[in-house]
Design a protein around this motif. Sequence first.
Motif, mmCIF file in Angstrom:
data_model
loop_
_atom_site.group_PDB
_atom_site.id
_atom_site.type_symbol
_atom_site.label_atom_id
_atom_site.label_comp_id
_atom_site.label_asym_id
_atom_site.label_seq_id
_atom_site.Cartn_x
_atom_site.Cartn_y
_atom_site.Cartn_z
ATOM 1 N N LEU A 186 -31.988 -8.754 34.595
ATOM 2 C CA LEU A 186 -32.101 -10.215 34.274
ATOM 3 C C LEU A 186 -32.664 -10.812 33.206
ATOM 4 O O LEU A 186 -32.373 -11.809 32.702
ATOM 5 C CB LEU A 186 -33.013 -10.645 35.630
ATOM 6 N N GLY A 187 -33.911 -10.067 32.714
ATOM 7 C CA GLY A 187 -34.320 -10.558 31.283
ATOM 8 C C GLY A 187 -33.610 -10.652 30.248
ATOM 9 O O GLY A 187 -33.854 -11.224 29.140
ATOM 10 N N GLU A 188 -32.396 -10.049 30.154
ATOM 11 C CA GLU A 188 -31.389 -10.019 29.028
ATOM 12 C C GLU A 188 -30.390 -11.086 28.982
ATOM 13 O O GLU A 188 -29.768 -11.253 27.884
ATOM 14 C CB GLU A 188 -30.736 -8.573 29.096
ATOM 15 N N ILE A 189 -30.346 -11.702 29.819
ATOM 16 C CA ILE A 189 -29.341 -12.503 30.287
ATOM 17 C C ILE A 189 -29.685 -14.051 29.766
ATOM 18 O O ILE A 189 -30.877 -14.763 30.074
ATOM 19 C CB ILE A 189 -28.864 -12.863 31.689
ATOM 20 N N GLU A 190 -29.107 -14.414 28.800
ATOM 21 C CA GLU A 190 -29.565 -15.782 27.934
ATOM 22 C C GLU A 190 -28.969 -16.937 28.611
ATOM 23 O O GLU A 190 -29.477 -18.066 28.823
ATOM 24 C CB GLU A 190 -29.337 -15.858 26.525
ATOM 25 N N LYS A 191 -27.797 -17.024 29.074
ATOM 26 C CA LYS A 191 -27.141 -18.301 29.668
ATOM 27 C C LYS A 191 -27.468 -18.246 31.005
ATOM 28 O O LYS A 191 -27.384 -17.608 31.966
ATOM 29 C CB LYS A 191 -25.662 -18.092 29.636
ATOM 30 N N GLU A 192 -27.990 -19.648 31.435
ATOM 31 C CA GLU A 192 -28.422 -19.894 32.679
ATOM 32 C C GLU A 192 -27.539 -19.754 33.810
ATOM 33 O O GLU A 192 -27.785 -19.117 34.921
ATOM 34 C CB GLU A 192 -29.175 -21.182 32.918
ATOM 35 N N SER A 193 -26.261 -20.036 33.369
ATOM 36 C CA SER A 193 -25.045 -20.035 34.298
ATOM 37 C C SER A 193 -24.854 -18.631 34.776
ATOM 38 O O SER A 193 -24.453 -18.446 36.103
ATOM 39 C CB SER A 193 -23.701 -20.680 33.759
ATOM 40 N N LYS A 194 -24.904 -17.697 33.892
ATOM 41 C CA LYS A 194 -24.558 -16.388 34.164
ATOM 42 C C LYS A 194 -25.865 -15.675 35.013
ATOM 43 O O LYS A 194 -25.670 -15.021 35.802
ATOM 44 C CB LYS A 194 -24.345 -15.545 32.971
ATOM 45 N N MET A 195 -27.009 -16.061 34.697
ATOM 46 C CA MET A 195 -28.135 -15.505 35.454
ATOM 47 C C MET A 195 -27.959 -16.168 36.794
ATOM 48 O O MET A 195 -28.158 -15.475 37.794
ATOM 49 C CB MET A 195 -29.603 -16.435 34.868
ATOM 50 N N LYS A 196 -27.805 -17.218 37.059
ATOM 51 C CA LYS A 196 -27.435 -17.900 38.541
ATOM 52 C C LYS A 196 -26.494 -17.139 39.374
ATOM 53 O O LYS A 196 -26.534 -16.867 40.602
ATOM 54 C CB LYS A 196 -27.059 -19.381 38.638
ATOM 55 N N ARG A 197 -25.377 -16.555 38.556
ATOM 56 C CA ARG A 197 -24.341 -15.872 39.383
ATOM 57 C C ARG A 197 -24.868 -14.538 39.851
ATOM 58 O O ARG A 197 -24.321 -14.010 40.918
ATOM 59 C CB ARG A 197 -23.172 -15.774 38.473
ATOM 60 N N VAL A 198 -25.664 -14.025 38.872
ATOM 61 C CA VAL A 198 -26.222 -12.684 39.126
ATOM 62 C C VAL A 198 -27.310 -12.663 40.390
ATOM 63 O O VAL A 198 -27.185 -11.910 41.236
ATOM 64 C CB VAL A 198 -26.815 -11.858 37.910
ATOM 65 N N LEU A 199 -28.254 -13.705 40.210
ATOM 66 C CA LEU A 199 -29.264 -14.102 41.235
ATOM 67 C C LEU A 199 -28.413 -14.184 42.892
ATOM 68 O O LEU A 199 -28.922 -13.652 43.788
ATOM 69 C CB LEU A 199 -29.973 -15.282 40.987
ATOM 70 N N LYS A 200 -27.448 -14.851 42.514
ATOM 71 C CA LYS A 200 -26.556 -15.155 43.682
ATOM 72 C C LYS A 200 -26.167 -13.928 44.490
ATOM 73 O O LYS A 200 -26.169 -13.863 45.881
ATOM 74 C CB LYS A 200 -25.200 -16.116 43.671
ATOM 75 N N VAL A 201 -25.538 -13.157 43.622
ATOM 76 C CA VAL A 201 -25.199 -11.776 44.305
ATOM 77 C C VAL A 201 -26.252 -10.918 44.930
ATOM 78 O O VAL A 201 -26.185 -10.710 46.071
ATOM 79 C CB VAL A 201 -24.660 -10.918 43.079
ATOM 80 N N ILE A 202 -27.586 -11.035 44.284
ATOM 81 C CA ILE A 202 -28.657 -10.519 44.773
ATOM 82 C C ILE A 202 -28.955 -11.054 46.079
ATOM 83 O O ILE A 202 -29.410 -10.331 47.144
ATOM 84 C CB ILE A 202 -29.915 -10.387 43.814
ATOM 85 N N GLN A 203 -28.916 -12.435 45.949
ATOM 86 C CA GLN A 203 -29.548 -12.991 47.534
ATOM 87 C C GLN A 203 -28.568 -12.744 48.531
ATOM 88 O O GLN A 203 -29.023 -12.659 49.496
ATOM 89 C CB GLN A 203 -29.447 -14.742 47.105
ATOM 90 N N LYS A 204 -27.186 -12.537 48.470
ATOM 91 C CA LYS A 204 -26.378 -12.311 49.296
ATOM 92 C C LYS A 204 -26.668 -10.857 49.842
ATOM 93 O O LYS A 204 -26.476 -10.587 51.074
ATOM 94 C CB LYS A 204 -24.891 -12.351 48.764
ATOM 95 N N LEU A 205 -26.806 -9.905 48.824
ATOM 96 C CA LEU A 205 -27.286 -8.618 49.588
ATOM 97 C C LEU A 205 -28.518 -8.574 50.289
ATOM 98 O O LEU A 205 -28.674 -7.797 51.141
ATOM 99 C CB LEU A 205 -27.266 -7.758 48.136
ATOM 100 N N ASN A 206 -29.476 -9.427 50.086
ATOM 101 C CA ASN A 206 -30.879 -9.499 50.513
ATOM 102 C C ASN A 206 -30.862 -10.072 51.866
ATOM 103 O O ASN A 206 -31.820 -10.056 52.707
ATOM 104 C CB ASN A 206 -31.733 -10.037 49.569
ATOM 105 N N LYS A 207 -29.713 -10.610 52.328
ATOM 106 C CA LYS A 207 -29.583 -11.442 53.518
ATOM 107 C C LYS A 207 -29.779 -10.440 54.686
ATOM 108 O O LYS A 207 -29.054 -9.475 54.619
ATOM 109 C CB LYS A 207 -28.387 -12.351 53.430
#
Length: 207
Positions: A186-207
């Motif tokens: 996550l710390g390597e991702i510069e674009k906020e839009s791409k960061m949000k997409r990765v976080l969304k995947v993590i959130q779905k898996l954590n449900k």
Amino acid sequence: MISQQLASALGRKDEQPNIDLAIAIVDKNDHQAVAALIELIHGKNKDYQNDSIKVLYEIGERNPNLIAEYIPPFITGLSSKNNRLQWGSMAALRSLINSYEAELYAELENLQDAANKGSVITKDNFIGILVGLMGNHDYHDKAFDYLIKQMETCPTNQLPMYAEMALSKINQSTKDVFIDTLNARLGEIEKESKMKRVLKVIQKLNK
């Protein structure tokens, strides 16, 4: 001759003649035309190589059975110095994933080697193959291991797409490693839009 129906032979710079040819070959179930295209991808005319591999993976997307016997030539194409032929061969192999899992699973080392040396498009198609293999219980764990290797080192621009592609194939035994791999980058991702997409995947898996 099949070569005269290719885009370059017709003086065209777009891909429509190649797509039309693929459709015609599928409609006729024309095995001889496929064999002729295989000869052209290993010939010396680069324009014919480029057009022919396009026709072949378009055929594979419509009827994988027509190109399935040519897995070895596609594997050979992965090491071509012609970038279009290289990633096109991986695209052709990806088109076989739903019907020829065992054959592709047996080639994982060769596929990984090509992906590591190849272009972004080559890697994208390799990820598609891995995700397809993960849908099979017998192949899931090994394909997942290969996937994680790619996700640990892939360009951050590709990471959200790879995470999204694999999401539906992650199970309880692989979930934690997958999430940890994403969090580590996550710390390597510069674009906020791409960061949000990765976080969304993590959130779905954590449900």
